[in-house]
Enzyme design. Structure first.
Site, PDB file in Angstrom:
ATOM      1  N   HIS A 155      31.132  14.427  33.175  1.00 15.06           N
ATOM      2  CA  HIS A 155      32.105  15.426  33.632  1.00 15.06           C
ATOM      3  C   HIS A 155      31.865  15.922  35.057  1.00 15.06           C
ATOM      4  O   HIS A 155      32.602  16.764  35.545  1.00 15.06           O
ATOM      5  CB  HIS A 155      32.119  16.629  32.688  1.00 15.06           C
ATOM      6  CG  HIS A 155      30.910  17.510  32.853  1.00 15.06           C
ATOM      7  ND1 HIS A 155      29.679  17.170  32.355  1.00 15.06           N
ATOM      8  CD2 HIS A 155      30.737  18.694  33.492  1.00 15.06           C
ATOM      9  CE1 HIS A 155      28.801  18.106  32.675  1.00 15.06           C
ATOM     10  NE2 HIS A 155      29.415  19.042  33.375  1.00 15.06           N
TER      11      HIS A 155
HETATM   12  C1  UD1 Z   1      31.639  23.868  34.537  1.00  8.83           C
HETATM   13  C2  UD1 Z   1      30.453  24.076  35.476  1.00  8.83           C
HETATM   14  C3  UD1 Z   1      29.481  22.931  35.346  1.00  8.83           C
HETATM   15  C4  UD1 Z   1      29.100  22.688  33.901  1.00  8.83           C
HETATM   16  C5  UD1 Z   1      30.358  22.498  33.094  1.00  8.83           C
HETATM   17  C6  UD1 Z   1      30.081  22.254  31.643  1.00  8.83           C
HETATM   18  C7  UD1 Z   1      30.924  25.243  37.581  1.00  8.83           C
HETATM   19  C8  UD1 Z   1      31.059  25.072  39.036  1.00  8.83           C
HETATM   20  N1  UD1 Z   1      30.877  24.116  36.869  1.00  8.83           N
HETATM   21  O1  UD1 Z   1      32.333  22.716  34.989  1.00  8.83           O
HETATM   22  O2  UD1 Z   1      28.314  23.245  36.078  1.00  8.83           O
HETATM   23  O3  UD1 Z   1      28.279  21.553  33.819  1.00  8.83           O
HETATM   24  O4  UD1 Z   1      31.157  23.675  33.231  1.00  8.83           O
HETATM   25  O5  UD1 Z   1      31.245  22.106  30.922  1.00  8.83           O
HETATM   26  O6  UD1 Z   1      30.853  26.354  37.111  1.00  8.83           O
HETATM   27  N2  UD1 Z   1      39.034  23.417  30.692  1.00  8.83           N
HETATM   28  C9  UD1 Z   1      39.621  23.455  29.468  1.00  8.83           C
HETATM   29  N3  UD1 Z   1      39.115  24.348  28.541  1.00  8.83           N
HETATM   30  C10 UD1 Z   1      38.084  25.176  28.809  1.00  8.83           C
HETATM   31  C11 UD1 Z   1      37.508  25.134  30.075  1.00  8.83           C
HETATM   32  C12 UD1 Z   1      37.978  24.251  31.013  1.00  8.83           C
HETATM   33  O7  UD1 Z   1      40.534  22.724  29.175  1.00  8.83           O
HETATM   34  O8  UD1 Z   1      37.680  25.951  27.912  1.00  8.83           O
HETATM   35  C13 UD1 Z   1      39.536  22.457  31.700  1.00  8.83           C
HETATM   36  C14 UD1 Z   1      40.466  23.062  32.702  1.00  8.83           C
HETATM   37  O9  UD1 Z   1      41.461  22.147  32.975  1.00  8.83           O
HETATM   38  C15 UD1 Z   1      39.604  23.229  33.945  1.00  8.83           C
HETATM   39  C16 UD1 Z   1      38.623  22.062  33.798  1.00  8.83           C
HETATM   40  O10 UD1 Z   1      38.435  21.915  32.395  1.00  8.83           O
HETATM   41  O11 UD1 Z   1      40.339  23.183  35.103  1.00  8.83           O
HETATM   42  C17 UD1 Z   1      37.309  22.321  34.453  1.00  8.83           C
HETATM   43  O12 UD1 Z   1      36.734  23.562  34.012  1.00  8.83           O
HETATM   44  P1  UD1 Z   1      35.768  24.402  35.014  1.00  8.83           P
HETATM   45  O13 UD1 Z   1      35.210  25.567  34.309  1.00  8.83           O
HETATM   46  O14 UD1 Z   1      36.488  24.637  36.301  1.00  8.83           O
HETATM   47  O15 UD1 Z   1      34.623  23.407  35.376  1.00  8.83           O
HETATM   48  P2  UD1 Z   1      33.804  22.381  34.492  1.00  8.83           P
HETATM   49  O16 UD1 Z   1      34.120  21.028  34.948  1.00  8.83           O
HETATM   50  O17 UD1 Z   1      33.934  22.692  33.027  1.00  8.83           O
END
Ligand code: UD1
Length: 371
Positions: A206
């Site tokens: 991811h």
């Molecule tokens: C975040 C952390 C990363 C960690 C990862 C674990 C930062 C910079 N990154 O990255 O260090 O390894 O979490 O998962 O803080 N989304 C959903 N449902 C959710 C949450 C997110 O569908 O409950 C989707 C959304 O489209 C979102 C994307 O996942 O835009 C990314 O989520 P985000 O929290 O921005 O970053 P991660 O890639 O999860």
């Protein structure tokens, strides 16, 4: 009675905060509040961890949700400042390296409230990683820096952090793993998925550097499909990666790879504990496989957790088609050297944190104001 405000925001925070909240909760000398920023919000990315790990329901949910880095970080700061101004805790405790970690540390420091960072000092020295920025900034803002491995102590010393702020306590994520390992093995996840222990690979992927561009994701997908021709490959997929696979039209190219929805903590741990190997770009999974003795291939050019390579089962590999295929082919040939549990990864890190926090407040009570 010191009031500790704990912050949890994203999936990898939850297994870290669980033993800390538990240890402070058992100590009548502390009062605590738990804030969920809402960075992760899906049932499968958040709620299931609270239920399985027995984390109390958060006292406050900031509900910030997803967004660009600036938007997400700013929203956490705006909402968190209100909570801190109202509750006036004596210490804000943050874990890990996600956007919620740095956002809350910054708010607390500006309001003159002491900050504790759990998992301090880890460095990939890769400024292209958002987490590296979060780690460096959070550590700079922290009064108490709790480290998991020797490299963390060295990195902080090299950055000029005074030694009396740094406390080597071990790894709270491993506290959680050791507490729940038996329950994880009892979930029956391998039977449910119809795979035999030791025969299959588990993949998690991811990191933006691997999955946000078609040029990097397509070769990884190609390699996974190739590996899946010879053994089961199970891929619990992160929402970021799922949406990118769809965006780039790569879902079909996965061939025989079995895509799964994100798993809860216990099922995932049960699956990893019995895997033949793990291929990942996660931080925490490098540590979990080290303790479980499961070979881990980390598809990244660097790791902020070098002890998993020197003591554990971890190996850095190139996140390319050939890099992955060669590493998987090599798994059988490589003698599985004896792994040594890293120092203090013994299930008692959270207790050490409570003890250090107690000393911190005792010293502060007897000292003139100021740092
Ligand atoms: C975040 C952390 C990363 C960690 C990862 C674990 C930062 C910079 N990154 O990255 O260090 O390894 O979490 O998962 O803080 N989304 C959903 N449902 C959710 C949450 C997110 O569908 O409950 C989707 C959304 O489209 C979102 C994307 O996942 O835009 C990314 O989520 P985000 O929290 O921005 O970053 P991660 O890639 O999860």
């Amino acid at each position: 009675m010191p009031h500790i405000l704990h912050v949890a925001g994203a999936r990898p925070n939850f297994m870290k905060i669980a033993p800390i909240v538990d240890a402070f909760g058992r100590d009548p000398d502390f009062r605590q509040t738990l804030v969920h920023t809402g960075q992760h919000y899906d049932e499968a990315m958040s709620k299931v961890f609270f239920e399985e790990l027995g984390i109390p329901r958060p006292d406050v949910d900031l509900g910030v949700g997803s967004g660009s880095h600036a938007v997400q970080t700013a929203r956490v700061m705006i909402e968190f400042e209100k909570v801190v101004s109202e509750t006036r805790p004596d210490l804000v405790l943050v874990v890990g390296d996600v956007n919620s970690t740095v956002a809350c540390a910054l708010v607390a420091a500006k309001l003159g409230i002491a900050v504790a960072h759990v998992e301090a000092g880890l460095r990939s020295f890769d400024w292209g990683m958002p987490e590296e920025i979060n780690r460096v900034v959070t550590d700079r803002l922290s009064d108490l820096l709790f480290t998991t491995e020797e490299s963390g102590n060295r990195n902080l010393a090299a950055e000029g952090v005074p030694a009396d702020r740094v406390h080597f306590v071990g790894n709270v994520m491993i506290d959680t793993l050791l507490t729940h390992r038996d329950r994880a093995l009892a979930t029956g996840i391998t039977q449910q998925l119809d795979v035999a222990p030791g025969t299959y690979g588990v993949v998690t992927m991811h990191r933006p550097s691997n999955v946000d561009r078609e040029e990097t994701l397509a070769p990884i997908v190609e390699a996974l499909a190739e590996v899946a021709r010879t053994r089961p490959v199970l891929f619990p997929i992160h929402p970021r990666t799922r949406s990118n696979l769809e965006r780039f039209g790569l879902a079909d190219a996965l061939g025989g790879v079995r895509l799964l929805s994100p798993l809860g903590y216990l099922e995932f741990l049960g699956l990893v504990a019995q895997a033949g190997f793990v291929l990942t770009d996660s931080g925490g999974i490098q540590e979990e496989t080290t303790v479980l003795g499961v070979p881990c291939l980390t598809a990244r050019p660097n790791t902020e957790r070098p002890v998993t390579v020197t003591h554990g089962t971890n190996r850095l590999i190139e996140p390319t088609r050939d890099g992955i295929l060669e590493a998987v082919a090599d798994l059988g040939q490589r003698a599985k050297g004896a792994t040594r549990a890293p120092e203090l990864w013994d299930g008692h890190a959270a207790e050490r944190i409570v003890a250090r926090v107690r000393t911190f407040f005792e010293a502060r009570a007897g000292a003139p104001a100021g740092r």
